[in-house]
Write a protein that holds these residues in place. Sequence first.
Motif, PDB file in Angstrom:
ATOM      1  N   ARG A   1       7.299  -2.900   8.448  1.00  0.00           N
ATOM      2  CA  ARG A   1       7.242  -2.847   7.002  1.00  0.00           C
ATOM      3  C   ARG A   1       6.913  -4.238   6.585  1.00  0.00           C
ATOM      4  NH1 ARG A   1      11.625  -0.143   2.938  1.00  0.00           N
ATOM      5  NH2 ARG A   1      11.284   1.541   4.224  1.00  0.00           N
ATOM      6  N   ILE A   2       6.000  -4.450   5.507  1.00  0.00           N
ATOM      7  CA  ILE A   2       5.973  -5.556   4.897  1.00  0.00           C
ATOM      8  C   ILE A   2       6.430  -5.441   3.367  1.00  0.00           C
ATOM      9  CG2 ILE A   2       4.290  -7.621   4.145  1.00  0.00           C
ATOM     10  CD1 ILE A   2       4.392  -7.084   7.169  1.00  0.00           C
ATOM     11  N   VAL A   3       7.125  -6.456   2.990  1.00  0.00           N
ATOM     12  CA  VAL A   3       7.736  -6.589   1.444  1.00  0.00           C
ATOM     13  C   VAL A   3       6.573  -7.602   0.813  1.00  0.00           C
ATOM     14  CG1 VAL A   3       9.425  -7.084  -0.196  1.00  0.00           C
ATOM     15  CG2 VAL A   3      10.042  -6.328   2.146  1.00  0.00           C
ATOM     16  N   LEU A   4       5.631  -6.713  -0.031  1.00  0.00           N
ATOM     17  CA  LEU A   4       4.536  -7.479  -0.516  1.00  0.00           C
ATOM     18  C   LEU A   4       5.134  -8.541  -1.441  1.00  0.00           C
ATOM     19  CD1 LEU A   4       1.909  -4.765  -1.066  1.00  0.00           C
ATOM     20  CD2 LEU A   4       2.249  -6.390   0.866  1.00  0.00           C
ATOM     21  N   ALA A   5       4.279  -9.563  -1.929  1.00  0.00           N
ATOM     22  CA  ALA A   5       4.632 -10.646  -3.020  1.00  0.00           C
ATOM     23  C   ALA A   5       4.441 -10.131  -3.991  1.00  0.00           C
ATOM     24  CB  ALA A   5       3.440 -11.777  -2.604  1.00  0.00           C
ATOM     25  N   ARG A   6       5.264 -10.665  -4.956  1.00  0.00           N
ATOM     26  CA  ARG A   6       5.322 -10.088  -6.248  1.00  0.00           C
ATOM     27  C   ARG A   6       4.178 -10.393  -7.293  1.00  0.00           C
ATOM     28  NH1 ARG A   6      11.848 -10.926  -6.769  1.00  0.00           N
ATOM     29  NH2 ARG A   6      11.393 -12.638  -5.135  1.00  0.00           N
ATOM     30  N   GLU A   7       3.192 -11.232  -6.749  1.00  0.00           N
ATOM     31  CA  GLU A   7       2.140 -11.696  -7.473  1.00  0.00           C
ATOM     32  C   GLU A   7       1.018 -10.723  -7.374  1.00  0.00           C
ATOM     33  OE1 GLU A   7       3.904 -13.692  -5.520  1.00  0.00           O
ATOM     34  OE2 GLU A   7       4.609 -15.013  -7.159  1.00  0.00           O
ATOM     35  N   LEU A   8       1.045  -9.454  -6.751  1.00  0.00           N
ATOM     36  CA  LEU A   8       0.106  -8.678  -6.827  1.00  0.00           C
ATOM     37  C   LEU A   8      -0.079  -7.514  -7.887  1.00  0.00           C
ATOM     38  CD1 LEU A   8       0.255  -7.684  -2.888  1.00  0.00           C
ATOM     39  CD2 LEU A   8      -0.971  -9.576  -4.126  1.00  0.00           C
ATOM     40  N   SER A   9      -1.235  -7.395  -8.224  1.00  0.00           N
ATOM     41  CA  SER A   9      -1.384  -6.237  -9.138  1.00  0.00           C
ATOM     42  C   SER A   9      -1.529  -4.846  -8.503  1.00  0.00           C
ATOM     43  CB  SER A   9      -2.897  -6.736  -9.830  1.00  0.00           C
ATOM     44  OG  SER A   9      -3.962  -6.537  -9.235  1.00  0.00           O
ATOM     45  N   LYS A  10      -1.848  -3.983  -9.323  1.00  0.00           N
ATOM     46  CA  LYS A  10      -1.968  -2.547  -8.842  1.00  0.00           C
ATOM     47  C   LYS A  10      -3.245  -2.475  -8.044  1.00  0.00           C
ATOM     48  CE  LYS A  10      -0.910  -0.323 -12.760  1.00  0.00           C
ATOM     49  NZ  LYS A  10      -0.713   0.699 -13.725  1.00  0.00           N
ATOM     50  N   THR A  11      -4.193  -2.985  -8.724  1.00  0.00           N
ATOM     51  CA  THR A  11      -5.513  -3.110  -8.200  1.00  0.00           C
ATOM     52  C   THR A  11      -5.565  -3.637  -6.666  1.00  0.00           C
ATOM     53  OG1 THR A  11      -6.567  -3.589 -10.004  1.00  0.00           O
ATOM     54  CG2 THR A  11      -8.091  -3.696  -8.381  1.00  0.00           C
ATOM     55  N   GLU A  12      -4.836  -4.797  -6.629  1.00  0.00           N
ATOM     56  CA  GLU A  12      -4.878  -5.500  -5.329  1.00  0.00           C
ATOM     57  C   GLU A  12      -3.962  -4.522  -4.340  1.00  0.00           C
ATOM     58  OE1 GLU A  12      -5.361 -10.142  -6.527  1.00  0.00           O
ATOM     59  OE2 GLU A  12      -3.399  -9.205  -6.753  1.00  0.00           O
ATOM     60  N   ILE A  13      -2.929  -4.119  -4.696  1.00  0.00           N
ATOM     61  CA  ILE A  13      -1.926  -3.187  -4.013  1.00  0.00           C
ATOM     62  C   ILE A  13      -2.730  -2.112  -3.319  1.00  0.00           C
ATOM     63  CG2 ILE A  13       0.036  -1.911  -3.949  1.00  0.00           C
ATOM     64  CD1 ILE A  13       1.429  -3.510  -6.198  1.00  0.00           C
ATOM     65  N   LYS A  14      -3.431  -1.604  -4.248  1.00  0.00           N
ATOM     66  CA  LYS A  14      -4.256  -0.350  -3.785  1.00  0.00           C
ATOM     67  C   LYS A  14      -5.291  -0.730  -2.641  1.00  0.00           C
ATOM     68  CE  LYS A  14      -6.913   3.485  -6.034  1.00  0.00           C
ATOM     69  NZ  LYS A  14      -8.184   3.733  -5.690  1.00  0.00           N
ATOM     70  N   ASP A  15      -6.162  -1.831  -2.922  1.00  0.00           N
ATOM     71  CA  ASP A  15      -7.075  -2.405  -1.946  1.00  0.00           C
ATOM     72  C   ASP A  15      -6.551  -2.668  -0.658  1.00  0.00           C
ATOM     73  OD1 ASP A  15      -9.783  -3.143  -1.416  1.00  0.00           O
ATOM     74  OD2 ASP A  15      -8.983  -4.974  -1.299  1.00  0.00           O
ATOM     75  N   LEU A  16      -5.149  -3.507  -0.891  1.00  0.00           N
ATOM     76  CA  LEU A  16      -4.644  -3.577   0.498  1.00  0.00           C
ATOM     77  C   LEU A  16      -3.919  -2.209   1.185  1.00  0.00           C
ATOM     78  CD1 LEU A  16      -1.691  -6.340   0.537  1.00  0.00           C
ATOM     79  CD2 LEU A  16      -1.191  -4.222   1.485  1.00  0.00           C
ATOM     80  N   ARG A  17      -3.557  -1.450   0.423  1.00  0.00           N
ATOM     81  CA  ARG A  17      -3.148  -0.181   1.030  1.00  0.00           C
ATOM     82  C   ARG A  17      -4.136   0.509   1.570  1.00  0.00           C
ATOM     83  NH1 ARG A  17       1.189   2.378   2.613  1.00  0.00           N
ATOM     84  NH2 ARG A  17       0.055   1.603   4.066  1.00  0.00           N
ATOM     85  N   GLU A  18      -5.377   0.492   1.207  1.00  0.00           N
ATOM     86  CA  GLU A  18      -6.728   1.158   1.777  1.00  0.00           C
ATOM     87  C   GLU A  18      -6.795   0.453   3.165  1.00  0.00           C
ATOM     88  OE1 GLU A  18      -9.212   1.115  -1.424  1.00  0.00           O
ATOM     89  OE2 GLU A  18      -8.458   3.063  -2.430  1.00  0.00           O
TER      90      GLU A  18
ATOM     91  N   HIS B   1      11.453  -5.881   8.938  1.00  0.00           N
ATOM     92  CA  HIS B   1      10.688  -6.129   7.845  1.00  0.00           C
ATOM     93  C   HIS B   1      10.509  -7.486   7.404  1.00  0.00           C
ATOM     94  CE1 HIS B   1      12.548  -1.759   6.283  1.00  0.00           C
ATOM     95  NE2 HIS B   1      12.043  -1.531   7.606  1.00  0.00           N
ATOM     96  N   ILE B   2       9.237  -7.587   6.889  1.00  0.00           N
ATOM     97  CA  ILE B   2       8.784  -9.161   6.558  1.00  0.00           C
ATOM     98  C   ILE B   2       9.274  -9.145   4.966  1.00  0.00           C
ATOM     99  CG2 ILE B   2       6.832 -10.701   6.367  1.00  0.00           C
ATOM    100  CD1 ILE B   2       7.919  -9.879   9.200  1.00  0.00           C
ATOM    101  N   SER B   3       9.980 -10.138   4.797  1.00  0.00           N
ATOM    102  CA  SER B   3      10.441 -10.676   3.518  1.00  0.00           C
ATOM    103  C   SER B   3       9.275 -11.190   2.426  1.00  0.00           C
ATOM    104  CB  SER B   3      11.264 -11.598   3.557  1.00  0.00           C
ATOM    105  OG  SER B   3      11.724 -12.029   2.438  1.00  0.00           O
ATOM    106  N   THR B   4       9.655 -10.808   1.132  1.00  0.00           N
ATOM    107  CA  THR B   4       8.847 -11.529   0.294  1.00  0.00           C
ATOM    108  C   THR B   4       8.605 -12.841   0.272  1.00  0.00           C
ATOM    109  OG1 THR B   4       7.971 -11.220  -1.992  1.00  0.00           O
ATOM    110  CG2 THR B   4      10.345 -11.704  -1.830  1.00  0.00           C
ATOM    111  N   GLN B   5       9.523 -13.306   0.809  1.00  0.00           N
ATOM    112  CA  GLN B   5       9.836 -15.017   1.097  1.00  0.00           C
ATOM    113  C   GLN B   5       8.545 -15.585   1.882  1.00  0.00           C
ATOM    114  OE1 GLN B   5      12.045 -15.217  -1.337  1.00  0.00           O
ATOM    115  NE2 GLN B   5      12.544 -17.170  -0.197  1.00  0.00           N
ATOM    116  N   MET B   6       8.020 -14.604   2.474  1.00  0.00           N
ATOM    117  CA  MET B   6       6.373 -14.926   3.404  1.00  0.00           C
ATOM    118  C   MET B   6       5.303 -14.744   2.265  1.00  0.00           C
ATOM    119  SD  MET B   6       6.494 -15.271   6.945  1.00  0.00           S
ATOM    120  CE  MET B   6       7.853 -14.642   8.280  1.00  0.00           C
TER     121      MET B   6
END
Lengths: 396, 299
Positions: free
Chosen positions: A136-153, A113-118
Motif C-alpha cells: 500500500r502507498i500513502v499518497l502525498a497530501r499535494e494531490l487533487s482528486k483529478t490526480e488521484i483518479k488518474d493515478l488510481r486508473e 505501507h509506504i509513508s507519505t514522508q516519501m
Amino acid sequence: MKKPELLAPAGDLEKLKIAFLYGADAVFIGGKQFSLRARASNFGLDEIKAGCDFAHERGKKVYVTTNIIPHNDDLDGLKAYLTALDKIGVDAIICASPIVIDTAREHTDLEIHISTQMSITNHESVSFWQERGASRIVLARELSKTEIKDLREHTDCAIEVFIHGGMCVSYSGRCTLSNNMADRDANRGGCAHSCRWNYDLYDGDEKLNHDSYFAMSAKDLQTVQHISDLIDIGVDSLKIEGRMKSIHYIATVVNIYRKLIDNICDDHDIDLPRYLLEIRKAENRLTSHGFMEGMTSIDQQLYDMRSEQATQDFIGLVLDYNPDTLEATIEQRNKFAIGDDVELFSPHMETMKFRISDIRDEQGNAMEDAPHPKQKVIVTIPFPVRRYDIIRRIKT
Amino acid sequence: MKLAVTPFAVDDIRALTDAGADVFIVGHGTYANRLVRSFDEADIKRACELAHSLGKELIVQVNVIVHNDLLAPLESYLAFIDSIDADGVIFGDLAVYQLARRRGMTNRLFYNPETLNTNYYDPVFWGKQGIQGLFIAKEIPLADMTRIAASSPIKLAIIGHGHLNMFHSRRPLVTNFLEYQGEDYDKYLQARNLRLVEELRDESYPIVQDEHGTHIFRSKPMASFNDLYQLTAHIDLFVIDGMFQNAAYLLDVVRDYRRLLDHEDPEQARTIALRYATTHDTGFLHKPTVYDVDKEGSR
C-alpha cells in the motif's frame, strides 16, 4: 461500490479503543522506536500487543509507524524491533526508508505501507515500491482528486489518502526548516513546526508585509464534501491524521466519517450541512479541502492567527451506567455545572440531548458543578448510555 | 573527486573548464527544481556538445516532483537526454527512475531526493537498482558521510558549496500572501530577491516561488574548503551550486577548489576558508541535528 477502510490515529491505548468503538476499521500507532513522535508514544510492545488483540477480536487492524528517515546511529535494534512487531501480529508497518523496508522483508512477514514522508505523487512511483514489496502507498497530501483518479486508473496497488487533520505545508519528508532553524531533525521526530512561525517578507530591503506577519501555515484538512468522490475513485483507505489529538477529537471525527462512508456506500441521502456542523464540534481550528480541488489558494492558508485551542465542549467520558438507578459514572474532562444543556454522543445511537440535573462525587456528596479535571462524578442520564460514550456541552 | 558546477549560460562552460570544473549540471525549468537558470533543449544540447568537445561531462538535472500529468512530457524529455548522450541525470522522484529504466538509462542516474539518503544502506539499496550514484542528504554530518561511504557500491555526491534549500511546498505561498494583502505580486517573483526573516532570528532566508511551488533556502551558502581533503577520500562528485550568485563568483569558487585539489596544501585551504568565513558557513558538516526532543523544545 467498494467501501474504503477508515483509518484513524491513536496516541495511546485508550484512544485506540475509542477510535475502534466510534467506527475506525484500522488505526495507526507509533511505537517507542523508529517512529516520528516516538517520544510522545505510549505504545511499548505490550501496549501494541494489547491494541492488536483489541482490534483483532473485532476484525480490525493495527498499523505501526516505523517512518523515521534513520541515520547510521539510529539503526540499532531495527531487526529485533520489526521481528517483535511481526510476532505480535501487527497488520502492517508504515515505512519511509529502504533499510526499514528491506529489513522487514528479509526478516519478517510484515506488510509494508509506504509513508507519505516519501511524497509519492504519481503512479510510476507507486509501481516502484509495489515492485519492491509494498502492499500500500500513502499518497502525498499535494494531490487533487483529478490526480488521484488518474493515478488510481494506472495502478492496482492499494492507495491511502489523507482526508482529515493537520497538514505539512511542505512536501512531507522534504522539509528541513526545523533542522536548520532549531537543530531538530524533522525526519527523525524533531519537527519544531518552524513553518508555523512568524516571518517578515522582504524584497531586498523593502518590507512587504504591512499589518501582519508573512505566514505559510496551512489550514487543517477537512474533506467531508469530497468523500463521495474519493469512494467513487476507488481509494482503498481514507486516513485521519492526529496521533496527538484528544479522545473527543478522535471519537467525533472518526464517527462522522464512519457515518458518511456508510451512508454513501448504502446509497442513503447525505445531509452534508449536518456533517459539516458536527465535525466542527471536534475542534475550532480552521479547515479547508487542501489540494482536493487542485492548486491551493489563499483559502487554504492561515493568516493572522494561530488557532490552536481545543474546544471546551467535551465535558465528560462515560465510564459506567446503572440502568436501574439511571446513574452514569463519568470522568470529567471540562468544567460543567447543574443546569448545563448537554448532548450524549455515542457510536451506538443518534446523539441525544439532556440537561445536567444533579452531580455527585463518588462518595455520594451533592455538587453544584464539576470543576476538577478527570474527577469521577455521578450524574443522572435519563436513557441508557455505555462506557466510552461522550458528553459534550451544547453551544448556545 | 570531480568538481561539478552549475553554469549560468552555455558559453560559461569554456571559462569554467579553464577554471577547473570537470562536470556541468544544467536543466530545464519544467523538469527541475532550483536551477540557477532554465536551459531550453537547444541550449542543453549545445552545452552537452561543448562539454564533450572539451573532454568534460554534462549532467542534466531532472529533480522535479512528478505529478501524473508530467509523466508523458517527461518520457519525451528523457528520450531527448538520451539522444544527446548526456553523462548523467539527477533525479529526485522515483518516476524518473521508472521511465529511465525502460530506456536502459539507469546507469546514468544520480538519486537526489534532498533529505532521504541518510544512512549506509541507501547506497547499497540504490546500487541494487543499478544507478550511477546518489547524493547524501545535506543534513548529514561529515563523520556520518565517511561511514556511509565505507560500504557504498556506487558513486557518492554532495552539494559541497552553495545555497542549500530547506523547504519545498507545492503551494504558491508568496503570491497567496501578497494576494491576501491585496497586492500585485508579479513584479516580485522574477528577481529572486525575496527573503524571509523570522521574528526571533537575525537571519534572512531567500524564498523563491516558481511553477513547482515555493522554495526556501538557508540563510548563508555553505563552503567546504576546510573539509575538502576529508571529502576527497569519500565523495566522487562535489557540486558547486551557483544559486543566488553569478558567473564571476562561480569562476572564483571553482578556481579555489581546483587549486586545492591539484596541489594538496592544508595551509592554503585554511587561508581560502578564511576568505569565505564571514559570508559562508559549513552547512551540516559539523552540525549534527537532534534525533528527537521533547515536544516543548527550544525555539
